[in-house]
Design a protein around this motif. Structure first.
Motif, short mmCIF file in Angstrom:
data_model
loop_
_atom_site.label_atom_id
_atom_site.label_comp_id
_atom_site.label_asym_id
_atom_site.label_seq_id
_atom_site.Cartn_x
_atom_site.Cartn_y
_atom_site.Cartn_z
N ASP A 138 0.93 -1.35 -0.25
CA ASP A 138 -0.14 0.05 -0.02
C ASP A 138 0.95 1.05 -0.03
OD1 ASP A 138 -2.00 1.95 0.43
OD2 ASP A 138 -2.98 0.96 1.87
N LEU A 139 1.17 1.90 -1.29
CA LEU A 139 2.02 3.00 -1.39
C LEU A 139 1.32 4.44 -0.50
CD1 LEU A 139 4.69 4.19 -2.20
CD2 LEU A 139 3.52 4.42 -4.52
N ALA A 140 -0.19 4.36 -0.77
CA ALA A 140 -0.82 5.30 -0.16
C ALA A 140 -0.52 5.24 1.46
CB ALA A 140 -2.28 5.38 -0.45
N GLU A 141 -0.31 4.20 2.01
CA GLU A 141 -0.15 4.29 3.41
C GLU A 141 1.31 3.98 3.62
OE1 GLU A 141 -2.40 5.24 5.84
OE2 GLU A 141 -3.84 5.60 4.08
N CYS A 142 2.00 3.71 2.79
CA CYS A 142 3.29 3.02 3.01
C CYS A 142 3.35 1.93 3.92
CB CYS A 142 4.35 4.28 3.31
SG CYS A 142 4.67 5.44 2.23
N GLU A 143 2.85 0.80 3.71
CA GLU A 143 2.80 -0.29 4.41
C GLU A 143 2.60 -1.42 3.68
OE1 GLU A 143 0.21 -0.94 8.34
OE2 GLU A 143 -1.05 -1.15 6.71
N LEU A 144 3.57 -2.36 3.86
CA LEU A 144 3.51 -3.91 3.30
C LEU A 144 2.89 -4.58 4.36
CD1 LEU A 144 6.02 -5.59 1.30
CD2 LEU A 144 4.98 -6.76 3.32
N ARG A 145 1.94 -5.48 3.60
CA ARG A 145 1.06 -6.43 4.44
C ARG A 145 1.08 -7.85 3.74
NH1 ARG A 145 -2.22 -1.61 4.23
NH2 ARG A 145 -3.44 -2.34 2.51
N ALA A 146 1.06 -8.78 4.71
CA ALA A 146 1.21 -10.19 4.13
C ALA A 146 0.91 -11.22 5.32
CB ALA A 146 2.48 -10.56 3.68
N ALA A 147 -0.25 -11.99 5.25
CA ALA A 147 -0.63 -13.02 6.43
C ALA A 147 -0.69 -12.50 7.77
CB ALA A 147 0.43 -14.17 6.30
N GLY A 148 -1.50 -11.42 7.59
CA GLY A 148 -1.74 -10.73 8.93
C GLY A 148 -0.57 -9.99 9.42
N ASP A 149 0.41 -9.70 8.93
CA ASP A 149 1.45 -9.23 9.24
C ASP A 149 1.71 -7.48 8.40
OD1 ASP A 149 2.39 -10.80 11.25
OD2 ASP A 149 3.69 -11.72 9.81
N SER A 150 1.90 -6.52 9.29
CA SER A 150 2.11 -5.50 8.42
C SER A 150 3.55 -4.70 8.76
CB SER A 150 1.13 -4.30 8.85
OG SER A 150 0.95 -4.07 10.36
N HIS A 151 4.08 -4.14 7.76
CA HIS A 151 5.66 -3.46 7.95
C HIS A 151 5.34 -2.09 7.40
CE1 HIS A 151 6.93 -7.46 8.93
NE2 HIS A 151 6.44 -7.91 7.98
N PRO A 152 5.75 -1.07 8.06
CA PRO A 152 5.80 0.29 7.40
C PRO A 152 7.08 0.38 6.73
CG PRO A 152 6.46 0.26 9.94
CD PRO A 152 5.84 -1.07 9.64
N PHE A 153 7.13 1.30 5.72
CA PHE A 153 8.28 1.54 4.98
C PHE A 153 8.20 2.75 4.36
CE2 PHE A 153 5.23 -0.09 1.75
CZ PHE A 153 5.31 0.82 0.77
N LYS A 154 9.44 3.50 4.03
CA LYS A 154 9.48 4.88 3.62
C LYS A 154 9.80 5.01 2.11
CE LYS A 154 11.33 6.36 8.18
NZ LYS A 154 12.45 6.77 8.85
N VAL A 155 9.36 5.85 1.40
CA VAL A 155 9.50 6.28 0.04
C VAL A 155 9.96 7.71 -0.14
CG1 VAL A 155 8.87 6.13 -2.22
CG2 VAL A 155 8.36 4.39 -0.84
N GLU A 156 10.86 8.05 -0.87
CA GLU A 156 11.35 9.57 -0.78
C GLU A 156 10.02 10.37 -1.40
OE1 GLU A 156 11.86 13.11 -3.05
OE2 GLU A 156 11.88 11.29 -4.19
N ARG A 157 9.55 11.67 -0.88
CA ARG A 157 8.31 12.04 -1.06
C ARG A 157 7.80 12.34 -2.65
NH1 ARG A 157 6.41 18.00 -0.43
NH2 ARG A 157 8.82 18.45 -0.48
N ARG A 158 8.99 12.95 -3.38
CA ARG A 158 8.64 13.32 -4.89
C ARG A 158 8.57 11.75 -5.56
NH1 ARG A 158 8.98 16.36 -9.44
NH2 ARG A 158 9.77 15.40 -11.14
N ALA A 159 9.35 10.66 -5.35
CA ALA A 159 9.18 9.44 -6.00
C ALA A 159 7.89 8.84 -5.70
CB ALA A 159 10.28 8.68 -5.54
N ARG A 160 7.31 9.08 -4.63
CA ARG A 160 6.03 8.35 -4.10
C ARG A 160 4.98 9.19 -4.91
NH1 ARG A 160 2.35 10.13 -0.12
NH2 ARG A 160 1.06 8.51 0.58
N TRP A 161 5.12 10.26 -5.01
CA TRP A 161 4.21 11.15 -5.75
C TRP A 161 4.02 10.99 -7.14
CZ3 TRP A 161 4.93 15.14 -9.68
CH2 TRP A 161 3.67 15.80 -9.89
N LEU A 162 5.28 10.52 -8.00
CA LEU A 162 5.32 10.23 -9.21
C LEU A 162 4.50 8.82 -9.12
CD1 LEU A 162 8.86 11.23 -10.04
CD2 LEU A 162 6.87 12.36 -10.90
N LEU A 163 4.93 7.84 -8.37
CA LEU A 163 4.36 6.49 -8.57
C LEU A 163 2.93 6.71 -8.42
CD1 LEU A 163 6.94 4.34 -6.54
CD2 LEU A 163 6.33 3.98 -9.14
N LEU A 164 2.32 7.36 -7.47
CA LEU A 164 1.09 7.58 -7.15
C LEU A 164 0.18 7.87 -8.18
CD1 LEU A 164 0.95 8.70 -3.37
CD2 LEU A 164 -0.04 6.48 -4.32
#
Length: 199
Positions: A138-164
């Motif tokens: 989930d790039l909007a929330e900067c979170e990876l989820r799998a099998a009930g676990d969740s992990h936050p991650f960081k993405v540089e602000r401009r790169a995130r905007w471009l991808l979204l």
């Protein structure tokens, strides 16, 4: 590029550290003059081994690559990202990335997700155990989820905007086409000009 906000897909685990761009795509494939059509070159040397993960029929159509540490080191060739993208990978998860590879990936629509080593290891174990195992990024929330676990991650602000938004740098520039045209009409005639008939 297609916008990337929420991606859910099956994964392949590549449990090798320090994978460099020459291993991702050998140099002889970099002579091509296009930016697409490199899926046949992805890990070309390693895919000669029948047991290489990408050769597993049960892993076809996977869109998330779970790598290890220091993924994408080496040369600055964008071809490495193009090959991953053309194979169908939209996300690469690892505990660390080569800096230039990270920038190239984000500029070419491939999201790199850096997680702690233990989290990557846990994902790799689950991926290997189950060909149908899915990972949600989930790039909007900067979170990876799998099998009930969740992990936050960081993405540089401009790169995130471009991808979204599904933009690359050219698309951003073209978004200012009207302002550029206005500017060009006011420039002194003695300055160099672009021949727009060639564009």
């Amino acid at each position: 590029m297609k916008p990337l906000s929420l991606h859910k897909g099956r994964a392949i685990a590549l449990r090798r550290g320090d994978v460099d761009t020459d291993q991702i795509i050998p140099a002889e494939f970099c002579k091509r003059l296009t930016k697409s059509g490199y899926q046949d070159a992805l890990f070309a040397t390693w895919r000669e081994a029948p047991d290489f993960p990408l050769n597993d029929p049960s892993r076809q159509n996977a869109t998330v690559l779970v790598a290890a540490h220091n993924f994408g080191t080496g040369s600055s060739r964008e071809h490495a990202v193009w090959a991953l993208r053309d194979w169908g990978f939209r996300v690469v998860v690892a505990s660390s990335f080569g800096d230039i590879f990270r920038r190239n990936a984000l500029k070419n629509g491939v999201l790199v997700v850096e997680l702690p080593s233990q989290a990557v290891e846990d994902l790799a174990v689950r991926v290997e155990a189950d060909p149908a195992f899915e990972i949600t990024v989930d790039l909007a929330e900067c979170e990876l989820r799998a099998a009930g676990d969740s992990h936050p991650f960081k993405v540089e602000r401009r790169a995130r905007w471009l991808l979204l938004n599904g933009y690359d740098d050219i698309a951003v520039t073209l978004g200012h086409a009207e302002s550029i045209s206005v500017y060009e009409t006011t420039r002194p005639t003695w300055l160099p000009r672009t021949d727009t008939t060639l564009i």
